[in-house]
Design an enzyme around this catalytic site. Structure first.
Site, PDB file in Angstrom:
ATOM      1  N   TRP A  81      22.705  24.927  -2.573  1.00 25.71           N
ATOM      2  CA  TRP A  81      22.574  24.352  -1.235  1.00 25.71           C
ATOM      3  C   TRP A  81      21.693  25.278  -0.415  1.00 25.71           C
ATOM      4  O   TRP A  81      21.857  26.500  -0.462  1.00 25.71           O
ATOM      5  CB  TRP A  81      23.932  24.203  -0.543  1.00 25.71           C
ATOM      6  CG  TRP A  81      23.781  23.845   0.910  1.00 25.71           C
ATOM      7  CD1 TRP A  81      23.556  22.604   1.418  1.00 25.71           C
ATOM      8  CD2 TRP A  81      23.773  24.745   2.030  1.00 25.71           C
ATOM      9  NE1 TRP A  81      23.418  22.666   2.782  1.00 25.71           N
ATOM     10  CE2 TRP A  81      23.553  23.978   3.187  1.00 25.71           C
ATOM     11  CE3 TRP A  81      23.937  26.122   2.167  1.00 25.71           C
ATOM     12  CZ2 TRP A  81      23.495  24.531   4.468  1.00 25.71           C
ATOM     13  CZ3 TRP A  81      23.863  26.683   3.437  1.00 25.71           C
ATOM     14  CH2 TRP A  81      23.660  25.890   4.572  1.00 25.71           C
TER      15      TRP A  81
ATOM     16  N   GLU B  95      23.419  20.111  -3.704  1.00 26.54           N
ATOM     17  CA  GLU B  95      24.188  19.611  -2.565  1.00 26.54           C
ATOM     18  C   GLU B  95      23.282  19.234  -1.396  1.00 26.54           C
ATOM     19  O   GLU B  95      22.366  19.975  -1.045  1.00 26.54           O
ATOM     20  CB  GLU B  95      25.177  20.701  -2.125  1.00 26.54           C
ATOM     21  CG  GLU B  95      26.041  20.346  -0.930  1.00 26.54           C
ATOM     22  CD  GLU B  95      26.990  21.471  -0.565  1.00 26.54           C
ATOM     23  OE1 GLU B  95      27.817  21.262   0.346  1.00 26.54           O
ATOM     24  OE2 GLU B  95      26.915  22.557  -1.171  1.00 26.54           O
TER      25      GLU B  95
ATOM     26  N   LYS C 143      22.704  17.817   2.742  1.00 26.22           N
ATOM     27  CA  LYS C 143      23.272  17.993   4.081  1.00 26.22           C
ATOM     28  C   LYS C 143      22.505  17.124   5.057  1.00 26.22           C
ATOM     29  O   LYS C 143      21.301  16.896   4.887  1.00 26.22           O
ATOM     30  CB  LYS C 143      23.223  19.453   4.521  1.00 26.22           C
ATOM     31  CG  LYS C 143      24.072  19.731   5.758  1.00 26.22           C
ATOM     32  CD  LYS C 143      24.352  21.202   5.959  1.00 26.22           C
ATOM     33  CE  LYS C 143      25.304  21.403   7.128  1.00 26.22           C
ATOM     34  NZ  LYS C 143      25.693  22.810   7.321  1.00 26.22           N
TER      35      LYS C 143
ATOM     36  N   ASP D 278      29.425  16.840  -0.219  1.00 24.17           N
ATOM     37  CA  ASP D 278      30.375  17.486   0.689  1.00 24.17           C
ATOM     38  C   ASP D 278      30.682  16.473   1.774  1.00 24.17           C
ATOM     39  O   ASP D 278      29.769  15.973   2.427  1.00 24.17           O
ATOM     40  CB  ASP D 278      29.741  18.756   1.269  1.00 24.17           C
ATOM     41  CG  ASP D 278      30.655  19.518   2.211  1.00 24.17           C
ATOM     42  OD1 ASP D 278      31.190  18.892   3.151  1.00 24.17           O
ATOM     43  OD2 ASP D 278      30.802  20.739   2.055  1.00 24.17           O
TER      44      ASP D 278
ATOM     45  N   HIS E  69      28.906  16.546   5.126  1.00 21.99           N
ATOM     46  CA  HIS E  69      27.450  16.602   5.155  1.00 21.99           C
ATOM     47  C   HIS E  69      26.788  15.245   5.346  1.00 21.99           C
ATOM     48  O   HIS E  69      25.659  15.025   4.900  1.00 21.99           O
ATOM     49  CB  HIS E  69      26.934  17.265   3.867  1.00 21.99           C
ATOM     50  CG  HIS E  69      27.161  18.727   3.838  1.00 21.99           C
ATOM     51  ND1 HIS E  69      26.551  19.560   2.926  1.00 21.99           N
ATOM     52  CD2 HIS E  69      27.930  19.533   4.608  1.00 21.99           C
ATOM     53  CE1 HIS E  69      26.937  20.811   3.127  1.00 21.99           C
ATOM     54  NE2 HIS E  69      27.783  20.804   4.142  1.00 21.99           N
TER      55      HIS E  69
ATOM     56  N   HIS F  55      32.618  18.767  -2.716  1.00 21.66           N
ATOM     57  CA  HIS F  55      33.194  19.790  -1.853  1.00 21.66           C
ATOM     58  C   HIS F  55      34.037  19.038  -0.835  1.00 21.66           C
ATOM     59  O   HIS F  55      33.495  18.355   0.029  1.00 21.66           O
ATOM     60  CB  HIS F  55      32.118  20.606  -1.141  1.00 21.66           C
ATOM     61  CG  HIS F  55      31.602  21.751  -1.945  1.00 21.66           C
ATOM     62  ND1 HIS F  55      30.649  22.627  -1.470  1.00 21.66           N
ATOM     63  CD2 HIS F  55      31.923  22.193  -3.193  1.00 21.66           C
ATOM     64  CE1 HIS F  55      30.393  23.541  -2.386  1.00 21.66           C
ATOM     65  NE2 HIS F  55      31.149  23.288  -3.436  1.00 21.66           N
TER      66      HIS F  55
ATOM     67  N   ASP G 136      33.898  22.271   8.820  1.00 17.63           N
ATOM     68  CA  ASP G 136      34.660  22.917   7.742  1.00 17.63           C
ATOM     69  C   ASP G 136      36.085  23.278   8.148  1.00 17.63           C
ATOM     70  O   ASP G 136      36.506  24.424   8.059  1.00 17.63           O
ATOM     71  CB  ASP G 136      33.923  24.165   7.254  1.00 17.63           C
ATOM     72  CG  ASP G 136      32.618  23.829   6.555  1.00 17.63           C
ATOM     73  OD1 ASP G 136      32.655  23.033   5.617  1.00 17.63           O
ATOM     74  OD2 ASP G 136      31.562  24.347   6.951  1.00 17.63           O
TER      75      ASP G 136
ATOM     76  N   ASP H  72      35.838  23.395   0.398  1.00 19.76           N
ATOM     77  CA  ASP H  72      34.899  24.208   1.181  1.00 19.76           C
ATOM     78  C   ASP H  72      35.276  24.134   2.652  1.00 19.76           C
ATOM     79  O   ASP H  72      34.985  23.155   3.325  1.00 19.76           O
ATOM     80  CB  ASP H  72      33.463  23.715   0.967  1.00 19.76           C
ATOM     81  CG  ASP H  72      32.435  24.560   1.714  1.00 19.76           C
ATOM     82  OD1 ASP H  72      32.815  25.598   2.281  1.00 19.76           O
ATOM     83  OD2 ASP H  72      31.256  24.186   1.731  1.00 19.76           O
TER      84      ASP H  72
END
Length: 418
Positions: free
Chosen positions: A184, A225, A227, A258, A261, A285, A295, A325
């Site tokens: 990432w 990953e 975002k 994730d 994201h 994640h 997070d 995460d």
């Protein structure tokens, strides 16, 4: 009634709707979640003294954070004693351990700088996953790493990526467990860019170079990953979802999602089935975004349960690499870890004790009234009794007993850290 008696009663109730709770418990015992090391020290790591950069930020100053590798390992060990089953530990490259005054910059790190982590993993009987650390470093120039137009900067991070593949293979060979290595990057721009294609073309070339080194793809599971945006990178993110999904599909690596994201109205749980149709494996994640990718500690909430349902209902337990995460410095870090890990397991168990086959039949035959009614009734089934039995069977505290262990650890260990 004691835990076992309550479980036997719950077992009968679930059996009446065709659910085998013994099988559910056995299945959950074999699902390894990769626990992230960075909750324990607020993503500080051991290879630099500067502040967090690259869109990474922790909030809070709860006392007792780990300051050394030994303290971090002790804290991780404590969490694993409170979480049922055997899991994995997810490391960032910034957690390299240097001894006797030695230092290697990120483009020069080697397996030997992670030997203590391998020794720890062997002692605990767990596997290790890995992440290159493309943030909190002077070579993050103008917010860019693998997409930088500066050759020196980009080449530094390419070498870092290659080093991390070699370290990941070392983990896998030493421990006999495949290592997921997740890439990432924080690259992007605060305002609308003049050139969207160029940075992504450079990122693609950088990834091509990293993946060009020889490695065993059965041992190193490279993930990429995406975002949607980051702090200071609100208008443009180089590693967008479209970029990462297409790159992974075209280069034989794994897409990692994730659930913090994406746009707040996008749900990763809805994406899982689509990704499984076109990919042998995917990676997750799991976190808890609050308004954005902040997070937060994973809760036993709707989206966590939906993610777990999609994994279980699609027979994808062996196809989804599951990791957490989050990092919360405002509360006891051992408690944060334990809550997150146990909640992810609760969500998986909740999915495993659902009559998924019957639900599918009702949907496929348009019996939506019964489907809704049955799904709602399931919410008050004695799921908690099955969870308590799972904990007791795995010799970890039942219900809130684990919290007393955390408070005792805080009093005896964490409170003594300056």
């Amino acid at each position: 009634m004691n835990v076992k008696e309550r479980y036997e009663s719950a077992k009968e109730i679930y059996a009446a709707i065709g659910v085998d709770t013994d099988k559910a418990v056995e299945t959950l015992e074999n699902i390894a979640i990769s626990m992230h090391c960075w909750q324990g020290d607020d993503v500080t790591g051991f290879d630099q003294k500067g502040p967090l950069t690259g869109g990474i930020q922790t909030t809070g100053n709860y006392p007792g954070k780990a300051r050394t590798p030994e303290e971090l390992m002790a804290d991780i060990d404590k969490v694993f004693s409170l979480v049922p089953g055997k899991h994995k530990l997810n490391l960032h490259a910034s957690y390299a351990i240097f001894e006797d005054g030695e230092f290697a910059d990120r483009d020069k790190i080697e397996p030997k700088h992670f030997k203590k982590w391998v020794d720890f993993a062997k002692e605990k009987g767990i596997g290790l996953d890995f992440n290159p650390t493309f943030f909190s470093h002077s070579k993050v120039v103008d917010g860019l790493t693998l997409s930088s137009p500066i050759d020196e900067v980009r080449n530094f991070w390419i070498e870092h990526g290659k080093a991390c593949i070699r370290i990941s293979q070392y983990f896998a060979e030493e421990l006999g467990i495949p290592c997921a290595m997740n890439i990432w990057i924080p690259d992007g721009y605060k305002d609308i860019p003049a050139d969207r294609l160029g940075p992504r073309a450079r990122f693609k070339d950088s990834l091509d170079q990293i993946l060009s080194i020889p490695y065993d793809k059965s041992k190193v599971l490279v993930c990429l990953e995406s975002k949607v945006f980051g702090i200071g990178l609100e208008s443009y993110t180089v590693g967008s979802s479209e970029f990462t999904v297409n790159y992974a599909a075209n280069n034989g690596i794994i897409s990692l999602m994730d659930n913090g994201h994406y746009h707040p109205t996008e749900m990763v749980s809805d994406k899982i089935s689509s990704m499984l149709l076109f990919n042998d494996k995917i990676a997750l994640h799991v976190t808890r975004p609050v308004r954005w990718d902040s997070d937060h500690v994973v809760l036993f909430d709707d989206e966590t349960r939906e993610i777990a349902k999609e994994i279980v209902r699609n027979d994808a337990i062996d196809r989804v690499l599951l990791a957490l995460d989050f990092f919360d410095a405002s509360i006891n870090r051992i408690s944060a870890w334990t809550v997150g890990m146990r909640n992810m397991q609760k969500a998986l168990l909740y999915a495993l004790v659902s009559p998924n086959k019957r639900f599918k039949e009702l949907q496929d035959t348009n019996q939506f009234t019964e489907l809704m009614a049955m799904q709602e009734e399931m919410k008050t089934y004695p799921f908690g009794d099955v969870w308590d039995y799972f904990c007791e069977k795995n010799n970890v505290p039942v219900k809130g007993d684990w919290f007393r262990e955390v408070m005792k650890y805080e009093e005896e260990v964490l409170s003594k850290r300056a």
